[in-house]
Every structure is written in C-alpha cells, then in structure tokens.
Design a protein around this motif. Structure first.
Motif, PDB file in Angstrom:
ATOM      1  N   MET A 163       2.136  -0.608  15.241  1.00 24.77           N
ATOM      2  CA  MET A 163       2.523   0.252  14.425  1.00 24.77           C
ATOM      3  C   MET A 163       2.077  -0.223  13.032  1.00 24.77           C
ATOM      4  N   GLN A 164       1.569   0.720  12.213  1.00 30.40           N
ATOM      5  CA  GLN A 164       0.859   0.710  10.853  1.00 30.40           C
ATOM      6  C   GLN A 164       1.861   0.987  10.076  1.00 30.40           C
ATOM      7  N   VAL A 165       2.124   0.262   8.861  1.00 31.62           N
ATOM      8  CA  VAL A 165       2.961   0.550   8.054  1.00 31.62           C
ATOM      9  C   VAL A 165       2.302   0.186   6.709  1.00 31.62           C
ATOM     10  N   LEU A 166       2.583   1.202   5.477  1.00 35.01           N
ATOM     11  CA  LEU A 166       1.802   0.830   4.144  1.00 35.01           C
ATOM     12  C   LEU A 166       3.286   0.425   3.396  1.00 35.01           C
ATOM     13  N   VAL A 167       2.874  -0.708   2.674  1.00 34.10           N
ATOM     14  CA  VAL A 167       4.325  -1.225   1.707  1.00 34.10           C
ATOM     15  C   VAL A 167       3.847  -1.036   0.543  1.00 34.10           C
ATOM     16  N   PHE A 168       4.604  -0.377  -0.402  1.00 30.62           N
ATOM     17  CA  PHE A 168       4.374  -0.368  -2.050  1.00 30.62           C
ATOM     18  C   PHE A 168       5.584  -1.050  -2.559  1.00 30.62           C
ATOM     19  N   ILE A 169       5.225  -1.490  -3.597  1.00 31.33           N
ATOM     20  CA  ILE A 169       6.379  -2.046  -4.617  1.00 31.33           C
ATOM     21  C   ILE A 169       6.584  -0.991  -5.855  1.00 31.33           C
ATOM     22  N   GLY A 170       7.605  -0.567  -5.799  1.00 31.48           N
ATOM     23  CA  GLY A 170       7.799   0.142  -7.273  1.00 31.48           C
ATOM     24  C   GLY A 170       9.092   0.310  -7.887  1.00 31.48           C
ATOM     25  N   PHE A 171       9.180   0.871  -9.115  1.00 35.33           N
ATOM     26  CA  PHE A 171      10.531   0.877  -9.843  1.00 35.33           C
ATOM     27  C   PHE A 171      10.965   2.089 -10.123  1.00 35.33           C
ATOM     28  N   TYR A 172      12.266   2.230 -10.702  1.00 31.40           N
ATOM     29  CA  TYR A 172      12.813   3.330 -11.099  1.00 31.40           C
ATOM     30  C   TYR A 172      13.741   3.104 -12.357  1.00 31.40           C
ATOM     31  N   HIS A 173      14.138   4.215 -13.037  1.00 30.41           N
ATOM     32  CA  HIS A 173      15.395   3.997 -14.033  1.00 30.41           C
ATOM     33  C   HIS A 173      16.633   4.483 -13.572  1.00 30.41           C
ATOM     34  N   GLU A 174      17.378   3.832 -13.653  1.00 28.91           N
ATOM     35  CA  GLU A 174      18.929   4.306 -13.159  1.00 28.91           C
ATOM     36  C   GLU A 174      19.854   4.034 -14.302  1.00 28.91           C
ATOM     37  N   ALA A 175      20.034   5.405 -15.027  1.00 27.66           N
ATOM     38  CA  ALA A 175      20.703   5.556 -16.028  1.00 27.66           C
ATOM     39  C   ALA A 175      22.114   4.967 -15.893  1.00 27.66           C
ATOM     40  N   ARG A 176      22.769   5.230 -14.922  1.00 27.29           N
ATOM     41  CA  ARG A 176      24.281   4.708 -14.754  1.00 27.29           C
ATOM     42  C   ARG A 176      24.236   3.293 -14.307  1.00 27.29           C
ATOM     43  N   ALA A 177      23.281   2.347 -14.339  1.00 24.93           N
ATOM     44  CA  ALA A 177      23.229   0.948 -14.146  1.00 24.93           C
ATOM     45  C   ALA A 177      24.011   0.305 -15.222  1.00 24.93           C
ATOM     46  N   PRO A 178      24.484  -0.888 -14.847  1.00 22.89           N
ATOM     47  CA  PRO A 178      25.112  -2.070 -15.900  1.00 22.89           C
ATOM     48  C   PRO A 178      24.010  -2.151 -16.833  1.00 22.89           C
ATOM     49  N   PRO A 179      24.160  -2.510 -18.045  1.00 27.85           N
ATOM     50  CA  PRO A 179      23.332  -2.824 -19.142  1.00 27.85           C
ATOM     51  C   PRO A 179      22.515  -3.903 -18.570  1.00 27.85           C
ATOM     52  N   GLY A 180      21.416  -3.996 -18.822  1.00 27.06           N
ATOM     53  CA  GLY A 180      20.146  -4.867 -18.225  1.00 27.06           C
ATOM     54  C   GLY A 180      19.509  -4.622 -17.171  1.00 27.06           C
ATOM     55  N   PHE A 181      20.090  -3.737 -16.320  1.00 21.59           N
ATOM     56  CA  PHE A 181      19.876  -3.267 -14.850  1.00 21.59           C
ATOM     57  C   PHE A 181      19.506  -1.876 -14.630  1.00 21.59           C
ATOM     58  N   GLU A 182      18.930  -1.420 -15.686  1.00 22.49           N
ATOM     59  CA  GLU A 182      18.466  -0.060 -15.708  1.00 22.49           C
ATOM     60  C   GLU A 182      17.137   0.308 -15.073  1.00 22.49           C
ATOM     61  N   ILE A 183      16.127  -0.777 -15.206  1.00 21.69           N
ATOM     62  CA  ILE A 183      15.046  -0.542 -14.257  1.00 21.69           C
ATOM     63  C   ILE A 183      15.297  -1.416 -12.830  1.00 21.69           C
ATOM     64  N   ARG A 184      15.398  -0.514 -11.786  1.00 21.71           N
ATOM     65  CA  ARG A 184      15.421  -0.917 -10.513  1.00 21.71           C
ATOM     66  C   ARG A 184      14.300  -1.382  -9.737  1.00 21.71           C
ATOM     67  N   LYS A 185      14.010  -2.381  -8.856  1.00 18.64           N
ATOM     68  CA  LYS A 185      12.895  -2.686  -8.246  1.00 18.64           C
ATOM     69  C   LYS A 185      13.306  -2.031  -6.779  1.00 18.64           C
ATOM     70  N   VAL A 186      12.213  -1.270  -6.192  1.00 16.65           N
ATOM     71  CA  VAL A 186      12.167  -0.802  -4.636  1.00 16.65           C
ATOM     72  C   VAL A 186      10.942  -1.163  -3.968  1.00 16.65           C
ATOM     73  N   SER A 187      11.105  -0.918  -2.519  1.00 18.96           N
ATOM     74  CA  SER A 187      10.141  -1.113  -1.782  1.00 18.96           C
ATOM     75  C   SER A 187      10.032   0.144  -1.009  1.00 18.96           C
ATOM     76  N   LEU A 188       8.741   0.664  -0.718  1.00 15.30           N
ATOM     77  CA  LEU A 188       8.636   2.051  -0.174  1.00 15.30           C
ATOM     78  C   LEU A 188       7.813   1.655   1.207  1.00 15.30           C
ATOM     79  N   TYR A 189       8.113   1.925   1.982  1.00 14.51           N
ATOM     80  CA  TYR A 189       7.440   1.718   3.453  1.00 14.51           C
ATOM     81  C   TYR A 189       7.058   3.262   3.810  1.00 14.51           C
ATOM     82  N   TYR A 190       5.738   3.289   4.321  1.00 12.59           N
ATOM     83  CA  TYR A 190       5.251   4.605   4.799  1.00 12.59           C
ATOM     84  C   TYR A 190       4.716   4.163   6.012  1.00 12.59           C
ATOM     85  N   PHE A 191       5.281   4.998   7.088  1.00 12.92           N
ATOM     86  CA  PHE A 191       4.817   4.546   8.607  1.00 12.92           C
ATOM     87  C   PHE A 191       3.784   5.861   8.939  1.00 12.92           C
TER      88      PHE A 191
END
Length: 158
Positions: free
Chosen positions: A1-29
């Motif tokens: 199984m081949q999986v493309l793995v990307f690291i990204g971020f998004y802005h979460e407006a409802r997050a506690p102060p200092g944690f608005e920018i959130r890191k994510v991993s995106l897996y594409y199969f």
C-alpha cells in the motif's frame, strides 16, 4: 500500500490563545484515493485533551459539499492550500517517500516556510511538556506514588 504523507497547518479560531495554528498530518492513499487527516497529538495533550487526534477518518473527500468531484493526488503537494470540511489547510512538508514520488512526476516537493505563530506554538508546547514531566517527577518523589494515581487532597494548615 502506497501512502503519500504531508504535514500541514490550519488556523483554528476557537482554540485557546497561543494554539490557533494547529499542525496536521494528511495521508493520501494512492490505491483508492482516500484521505485521512490527523492533528498533532502534542498540541492536544498540552491543551488538556486526551484523544487520538483523528480529525477525518479515511474516506474519499469531496472538494466541495455535495460534490462528486473528490480530492486526488494532483491536489496535494508542498505549498498546496486545500479546504477539507471547512479547515483551510496549508501543506508545508512531506515525508521522503512522498517527496521522491512528487519529484518523479515533476510536482512541487520542496518544503515551504511555516508561520512564526506555528513555531511559537511548538515552543510553548515543548515547555508545557517539560513543565508537566518535571512536576510529575516532583509529585512522585514527594509522595512516593506514581503521578497516574490519584493524590490525596492537600491538607489545610492552621
């Protein structure tokens, strides 16, 4: 199984102060065109959440609501901006397999700079992890108990 793995971020407006920018991993199969999206566990632990961090379970994701046009491997590369269920994600890096796969197809594969706020979030998270580990160590030494056990209520003096 081949999986493309990307690291990204998004802005979460409802997050506690200092944690608005959130890191994510995106897996594409590649085999079936499905996508899985997970949030970095360190962000969640430092905010007091206990979860596996899975934002989107593995399935084919439509590009827009009620669409039959789904995301494909062409939509994902370093520097891409994708909107997945309302989260505007910027992909800034990928693993070595994904980088090689992108290069072989002449697609953008170089990492892009990440925002200063994200770097600040990482520093705050690391400090909180250190402070938590240090305080758990002190609790264990002072009480002779593992920090995972419940501690007795503090005694009032006076």
């Amino acid at each position: 199984m081949q999986v493309l793995v990307f690291i990204g971020f998004y802005h979460e407006a409802r997050a506690p102060p200092g944690f608005e920018i959130r890191k994510v991993s995106l897996y594409y199969f590649i085999e079936d065109g499905s996508v899985r999206l997970c949030e970095d566990g360190r962000n969640l632990v430092s905010m007091g959440f206990v979860t596996n961090g899975e934002l989107v379970k593995r399935h084919k994701i439509p590009k827009t609501p009620n669409s039959t046009d789904f995301f494909t491997e062409i939509d994902f590369y370093c520097g891409a901006h994708v909107n997945i269920y309302g989260k505007k994600i910027t992909l800034f890096d990928c693993n070595s397999f994904t980088r090689l796969w992108l290069q072989q197809r002449g697609r953008p594969s170089d990492s892009i700079p990440i925002p200063d706020q994200y770097i600040h979030n990482l520093e705050v998270t690391r400090q909180k992890e250190f402070d938590t580990a240090e305080s758990h160590g002190r609790v264990a030494i002072m009480t002779g108990r593992s920090p995972s056990r419940s501690l007795p209520a503090p005694r009032r003096q006076g």
